[in-house]
Scaffold this active site. Structure first.
Site, PDB file in Angstrom:
ATOM      1  N   GLU A   7     -21.332 -48.594 -28.646  1.00 19.77           N
ATOM      2  CA  GLU A   7     -21.764 -49.500 -29.737  1.00 19.77           C
ATOM      3  C   GLU A   7     -23.301 -49.456 -30.215  1.00 19.77           C
ATOM      4  O   GLU A   7     -23.628 -49.295 -31.231  1.00 19.77           O
ATOM      5  CB  GLU A   7     -21.544 -51.001 -29.749  1.00 19.77           C
ATOM      6  CG  GLU A   7     -19.750 -51.289 -29.464  1.00 19.77           C
ATOM      7  CD  GLU A   7     -19.596 -51.360 -27.974  1.00 19.77           C
ATOM      8  OE1 GLU A   7     -18.573 -52.386 -27.781  1.00 19.77           O
ATOM      9  OE2 GLU A   7     -20.051 -50.682 -27.004  1.00 19.77           O
ATOM     10  N   ASP A  80     -17.010 -51.856 -25.680  1.00 20.64           N
ATOM     11  CA  ASP A  80     -17.273 -52.942 -24.792  1.00 20.64           C
ATOM     12  C   ASP A  80     -15.483 -53.243 -24.327  1.00 20.64           C
ATOM     13  O   ASP A  80     -14.597 -52.816 -24.964  1.00 20.64           O
ATOM     14  CB  ASP A  80     -17.776 -54.065 -25.447  1.00 20.64           C
ATOM     15  CG  ASP A  80     -19.021 -53.987 -25.735  1.00 20.64           C
ATOM     16  OD1 ASP A  80     -19.695 -53.380 -24.760  1.00 20.64           O
ATOM     17  OD2 ASP A  80     -19.748 -54.980 -26.342  1.00 20.64           O
ATOM     18  N   ASP A  82     -13.430 -55.546 -24.278  1.00 19.52           N
ATOM     19  CA  ASP A  82     -12.845 -56.725 -24.945  1.00 19.52           C
ATOM     20  C   ASP A  82     -11.961 -56.324 -26.305  1.00 19.52           C
ATOM     21  O   ASP A  82     -12.087 -54.991 -26.389  1.00 19.52           O
ATOM     22  CB  ASP A  82     -13.701 -57.937 -25.157  1.00 19.52           C
ATOM     23  CG  ASP A  82     -14.709 -57.546 -26.147  1.00 19.52           C
ATOM     24  OD1 ASP A  82     -14.562 -56.452 -26.762  1.00 19.52           O
ATOM     25  OD2 ASP A  82     -15.550 -58.260 -26.149  1.00 19.52           O
ATOM     26  N   GLU A  84     -12.533 -56.967 -29.392  1.00 20.83           N
ATOM     27  CA  GLU A  84     -13.610 -56.342 -30.284  1.00 20.83           C
ATOM     28  C   GLU A  84     -13.817 -55.004 -29.831  1.00 20.83           C
ATOM     29  O   GLU A  84     -14.020 -54.232 -30.919  1.00 20.83           O
ATOM     30  CB  GLU A  84     -14.771 -57.232 -30.466  1.00 20.83           C
ATOM     31  CG  GLU A  84     -15.245 -57.155 -31.908  1.00 20.83           C
ATOM     32  CD  GLU A  84     -14.468 -57.817 -32.868  1.00 20.83           C
ATOM     33  OE1 GLU A  84     -14.728 -57.567 -34.069  1.00 20.83           O
ATOM     34  OE2 GLU A  84     -13.735 -58.631 -32.574  1.00 20.83           O
ATOM     35  N   TYR A 303     -20.462 -57.697 -17.868  1.00 20.86           N
ATOM     36  CA  TYR A 303     -20.041 -57.860 -19.283  1.00 20.86           C
ATOM     37  C   TYR A 303     -20.197 -59.523 -19.488  1.00 20.86           C
ATOM     38  O   TYR A 303     -19.438 -59.947 -18.789  1.00 20.86           O
ATOM     39  CB  TYR A 303     -18.943 -57.407 -19.729  1.00 20.86           C
ATOM     40  CG  TYR A 303     -18.596 -57.380 -21.261  1.00 20.86           C
ATOM     41  CD1 TYR A 303     -19.451 -56.679 -22.126  1.00 20.86           C
ATOM     42  CD2 TYR A 303     -17.378 -57.965 -21.757  1.00 20.86           C
ATOM     43  CE1 TYR A 303     -19.281 -56.788 -23.418  1.00 20.86           C
ATOM     44  CE2 TYR A 303     -17.119 -58.023 -23.101  1.00 20.86           C
ATOM     45  CZ  TYR A 303     -18.086 -57.500 -23.887  1.00 20.86           C
ATOM     46  OH  TYR A 303     -17.959 -57.396 -25.483  1.00 20.86           O
ATOM     47  N   ARG A 305     -19.056 -61.176 -22.419  1.00 15.29           N
ATOM     48  CA  ARG A 305     -17.895 -61.995 -23.025  1.00 15.29           C
ATOM     49  C   ARG A 305     -16.701 -62.148 -22.070  1.00 15.29           C
ATOM     50  O   ARG A 305     -16.140 -61.116 -22.323  1.00 15.29           O
ATOM     51  CB  ARG A 305     -17.816 -61.321 -24.429  1.00 15.29           C
ATOM     52  CG  ARG A 305     -19.061 -61.400 -25.338  1.00 15.29           C
ATOM     53  CD  ARG A 305     -18.913 -60.558 -26.664  1.00 15.29           C
ATOM     54  NE  ARG A 305     -20.043 -60.996 -27.603  1.00 15.29           N
ATOM     55  CZ  ARG A 305     -21.144 -60.190 -27.645  1.00 15.29           C
ATOM     56  NH1 ARG A 305     -21.113 -59.061 -27.078  1.00 15.29           N
ATOM     57  NH2 ARG A 305     -22.059 -60.467 -28.440  1.00 15.29           N
ATOM     58  N   HIS A 350     -11.016 -60.070 -17.137  1.00 17.23           N
ATOM     59  CA  HIS A 350     -12.290 -59.523 -16.959  1.00 17.23           C
ATOM     60  C   HIS A 350     -12.921 -60.515 -15.813  1.00 17.23           C
ATOM     61  O   HIS A 350     -12.402 -61.533 -15.368  1.00 17.23           O
ATOM     62  CB  HIS A 350     -13.288 -60.020 -18.219  1.00 17.23           C
ATOM     63  CG  HIS A 350     -12.900 -59.205 -19.336  1.00 17.23           C
ATOM     64  ND1 HIS A 350     -13.027 -59.512 -20.681  1.00 17.23           N
ATOM     65  CD2 HIS A 350     -12.085 -57.930 -19.252  1.00 17.23           C
ATOM     66  CE1 HIS A 350     -12.518 -58.721 -21.688  1.00 17.23           C
ATOM     67  NE2 HIS A 350     -11.866 -57.836 -20.811  1.00 17.23           N
TER      68      HIS A 350
END
Length: 895
Positions: A7, A80, A82, A84, A303, A305, A350
């Protein structure tokens, strides 16, 4: 050649160092495409088909990725770990396939929970396919937020002028804040009394205890509800003789808290470090993406989130080793501690947020981090370490001291830490808790010991209303209800403030009147969609999609069928009906009973009309029912410190010495202001003599002069002298000694300023625009650099051969590259901004593209979680055409 897409440029830079020359790592700068901001981007009638578009900035990134993929044999999508991140990878692959750039290229997805060399290399050795269920969950959430924002917001604009937008989860969070405010307003304090006494033990120590029993009966909190009852109890207690009736000792254990999730990190950073949720996530992102430590870029935390609390086995082993080394084996529990997620709608498995290497202590990295980064890293390090430490042991002691008459008992409690365990490293803060956790050492006493009563304290108390939500307590409550996702809480709270629905005051959320109106409207006409259970259930359905237990189009279909029907029901709703419903619901807020017997809805001007909610061009206000005979109006406000005198009309301050006109303090739609004269005192200017054959023009009556109160000047502090000096602004400060041109001070759209030769400089917090002198003005103007000044504050570095610079501008500090300017976040410091951070801001700004005219169209929904479209700018009236031309059909405004 192998291509890797991530990203952010900071992440790309770090990973590129790990993979070597055989790999080309590029950044997508987040999402490369999104739903176009117009009607029809999601089409329920076509199976929820979606249109996607790319902006100019994303197009540049796509072209760069396409060029890199040509001739490559493999493409790794390393966004990432997740939903998103999965969606970004999916978008990249979809776009590349549409442009036929993947012919002969193998595409794989890799994920890593931490940006360390070992984690990245291990992920590259174990690639997988894109997880379609996670993509489907993203598509469903994106479509839901779009459909709610672009369907509900226009209804809100039509039926409640002056409102801005309504988002799916944002509206529910706003309801929480508004309901808490209503509880506070309706709260009625209740009186109660307490009695405490000091006792002298046989060994000469003092012990403080509170009265718990009277007449042989345990006292309830409100049993002593008046001073008379309290004094009677005090008199009885004073006549008794005392001895120890019982001593209770109990050994208890307190276990450590699990390591951080996204929401618990936001909560503790708010309580301990006073960080806003958005600031916490910004700092955590930097720690995750990597920091240069001794020439090597290393990700310091995993990470950020996540709603998982589990840790990898090697991380647990590392924690136990550090605990033994730093604190001794007594602090290491016999077995590792394993935690399970309790969140209602926990996402994928996670890890918790933890340091990538617990042996990297805060003091070891202090010189590589700025102050706030270090504070957050230390918080995460301590919480993680404490989560694997031994339990704390405490002795809880209770002593009952009985009187020899009237059935009186006093009780003293305390706790003593016998073994501190994890508390040696970390203690969690609490929100709104009156539990002082009083670890006070009680003096040693035994049963039947005689106790000599000394001082006695009889105190009056009143129950307190529930506290307003802080960021920490609101995040906690939303998580308990299963509303939204922890990774989106920061965005939701920011959107509420940007929409001016709420404000933060002393770190507590207070709903603005605009926010209360929106909430009341939604509760009245769309009640189901702001219910907590409904919103939480929708989140569970999204989780079912990500787990492959439900199909995303079916979930959307069930939602849309009912929701569109509810919207259709409001088409024939008249504004008068809306007003009646809101007036009834919000009446206690806008017209509170002050206890004097005076009707709070009685018009203060005519004494005959009734005050109620009205709607005008600029939104809601309060007006008199006797309009147009009585023209009394006031803004929506319940009054506050310094406001009460102007709430029911203008506050007359006196007459201006120069003109003799009256000076008043008033409040309008945009805040308080002072006014010189009024319509009745302004004399009409003589009309010009008309030219021969032309109609004479009417004489013009000048409008009274008005000046807004600037931030920091409270209405209660405005005197006649201050008001007159405000009305004289802008004022001449002096003449510049070098240019000979004037230096003036005034108040503009963005607050007080000084100006010289077209160069403006905002005043500092401690400067007073009414008294600022030449020396201070010259000092400020010498700092005025930026878009209208003499140059950058400093050059941060270069990117692709072009300098990246830092400036101080009219609207605050900003960074610039190649004509793209990006304002720094409010909580950023010009002393700590880095080249990497600047590039991320510039890329985000460029991705938005140049400002577009908003006439006739609605703004796009924010990319932030749960953002809804902003209200379009009002259209100007079109010039009248000849009667022969047929007026075009009225079109539905594009969103």
């Amino acid at each position: 050649m192998k291509v890797v897409v991530v990203e952010s440029p900071a992440k790309a830079k770090t990973i590129n160092k790990y993979l070597g020359s055989d790999f080309h790592v590029l950044a997508s700068y987040g999402h490369i495409r999104d739903l176009p901001p117009k009607d029809g981007s999601v089409r329920p009638d076509e199976g929820f088909a979606m249109d996607w578009e790319t902006d100019a900035k994303s197009e540049r990134q796509i072209k760069e990725i396409v060029a890199a993929v040509k001739g490559a044999d493999k493409l790794f999508l390393a966004t990432d770990p997740d939903r998103e991140g999965e969606a970004i990878s999916w978008h990249v692959r979809q776009v590349l396939e549409a442009r036929k750039a993947l012919k002969g290229v193998e595409v794989k997805r890799v994920v890593f929970n931490e940006i360390t060399k070992s984690a990245v290399l291990d992920a590259m050795r174990n690639p997988r396919e894109i997880h379609q269920e996670l993509v489907d969950a993203y598509l469903a959430r994106r479509a839901l937020d779009y459909l709610v924002g672009f369907t509900l917001s226009p209804v809100l604009w039509r039926k409640l002028p002056g409102s801005r937008s309504a988002g799916r989860v944002q509206s529910v969070a706003l309801r929480l804040i508004c309901e808490r405010e209503s509880e506070i307003e309706s709260f009625r304090p209740r009186e109660y009394w307490t009695i405490a006494a000091d006792f002298l033990t046989p060994k000469g120590a003092l012990l403080s205890a509170g009265l718990t029993h009277l007449g042989g009966k345990k006292l309830d909190k409100f049993d002593l509800s008046s001073e008379a009852l309290a004094r009677d109890a005090e008199k009885k207690a004073a006549s008794a003789r005392y001895s120890v009736a019982s001593v209770e000792r109990k050994r208890t254990k307190r276990n450590p808290y699990p390591p951080f999730t996204t929401s618990t990190l936001q909560q503790e950073a708010s309580r301990k470090l006073y960080f806003a949720a958005a600031r916490t996530m910004q700092l955590a992102q930097r720690l995750y993406e990597g920091v240069d430590i001794g020439g090597e870029t290393v990700g310091l935390i995993t990470y950020m989130r996540t709603d998982g609390v589990q840790m990898a086995a090697e991380a647990i082993a590392g924690a136990r080793a550090v605990i033994a080394e730093d604190f001794g084996k007594a602090y290491v529990p016999d077995a590792p501690r394993l935690y399970k997620t309790k969140a209602k709608n926990a996402q994928e498995a996670h890890e918790a947020i933890r340091p990538t290497d617990l042996a990297r202590r805060p003091e070891d990295v202090a010189r590589y981090l700025d102050k706030d980064q270090l504070r957050l890293y230390e918080l995460i390090w301590k919480r993680t370490l404490a989560s694997q430490m031994a339990a704390a042991e405490l002795d809880q002691v209770g002593v009952d001291i009985a009187g020899d008459q009237h059935g009186i008992v006093f009780r003293a409690t305390g706790s003593v830490v016998v073994f501190d365990g994890f508390m040696k490293v970390y203690r969690e803060d609490k929100d709104d808790s009156d539990d002082e956790d009083a670890e006070k050492l009680l003096p040693d006493v035994n049963e039947k010991d005689s106790m000599d009563r000394k001082a006695m304290r009889t105190e009056q108390h009143f129950t307190q209303p529930p506290p307003r939500f802080s960021e920490a307590s609101l995040v906690k409550r939303m998580e308990e209800l299963g509303i939204g996702r922890p990774s989106t809480y920061a965005s939701i709270l920011s959107v509420l403030q940007e929409r001016n629905y709420v404000r933060l005051d002393q770190r507590r959320f207070i709903p603005e009147d605009r926010g209360r109106l929106v909430t009341a409207f939604l509760e009245s006409f769309f009640g189901r969609y702001v219910e907590y259970n409904f919103t939480a259930d929708l989140e569970n359905q999204l989780d079912d999609i990500s787990g492959g237990r439900d199909e995303w189009r079916k979930v959307l279909d069930r939602f849309w069928r009912d929701f569109s029907g509810a919207v259709d029901e409001t088409k024939d709703l008249r504004v008068a009906q809306v007003l009646d419903a809101l007036d009834e619901l919000l009446g206690p807020h806008f017209f509170p009973d002050n206890g004097t017997g005076h009707d709070p809805r009685s018009c203060p001007t005519c004494n005959a009309g009734r005050l109620s909610l009205k709607l005008g061009k600029f939104g809601a206000f309060i007006g008199c029912s006797a309009y147009p005979e009585c023209r009394f109006t006031r803004p929506l406000t319940t009054g506050g410190e310094g406001e009460e005198e102007v709430r029911e009309g203008p506050k007359e301050l006196g007459n201006d010495p120069a003109s003799g006109l009256p000076v008043s303090l008033r409040k309008g739609p945009y805040g308080h202001y002072v006014q010189l004269g009024d319509e009745s005192t302004m004399k009409a200017e003589p009309a010009p003599v008309p030219e021969k054959g032309k109609k004479a023009k009417a004489a013009k009556t000048p409008k009274p002069k008005r000046v807004s109160l600037y931030k920091g000047l409270e209405p209660a502090d405005v005197t006649l002298d201050i008001a007159c000096r405000l009305l004289e602004l802008p004022r001449l400060v002096g003449t510049h000694p070098e240019t000979g041109k004037s230096i003036s001070a005034g108040v503009g759209r963005f607050g007080p300023y000084v100006v010289h030769d077209g160069t403006y400089k905002s005043l500092a917090k401690d400067d007073d625009v009414l008294v600022i002198g030449m020396n201070r003005a010259m000092e400020l103007l010498s700092q005025a650099k930026g878009r209208g000044g003499s140059g950058p504050l400093k050059t941060l570095g270069e990117h692709e051969g072009k300098p990246v610079t830092l400036h101080e501008g009219r609207y605050g500090p900003y960074v610039s590259r190649d004509g793209v300017h990006a304002t720094l976040p409010k909580d950023s410091s010009v002393d700590t901004v880095t080249l990497e951070a600047a590039l991320v801001l510039i890329a985000a700004k460029a991705a938005k593209g140049p400002a577009k005219p908003v006439r006739g169209r609605k703004a796009a929904p924010s990319a932030k979680a749960d953002a809804a479209p902003k209200k379009p700018a009002a259209k100007k009236a079109a010039p009248k055409k000849a009667a022969a031309k047929k007026a075009p059909a009225k079109k539905k405004p594009a969103v």
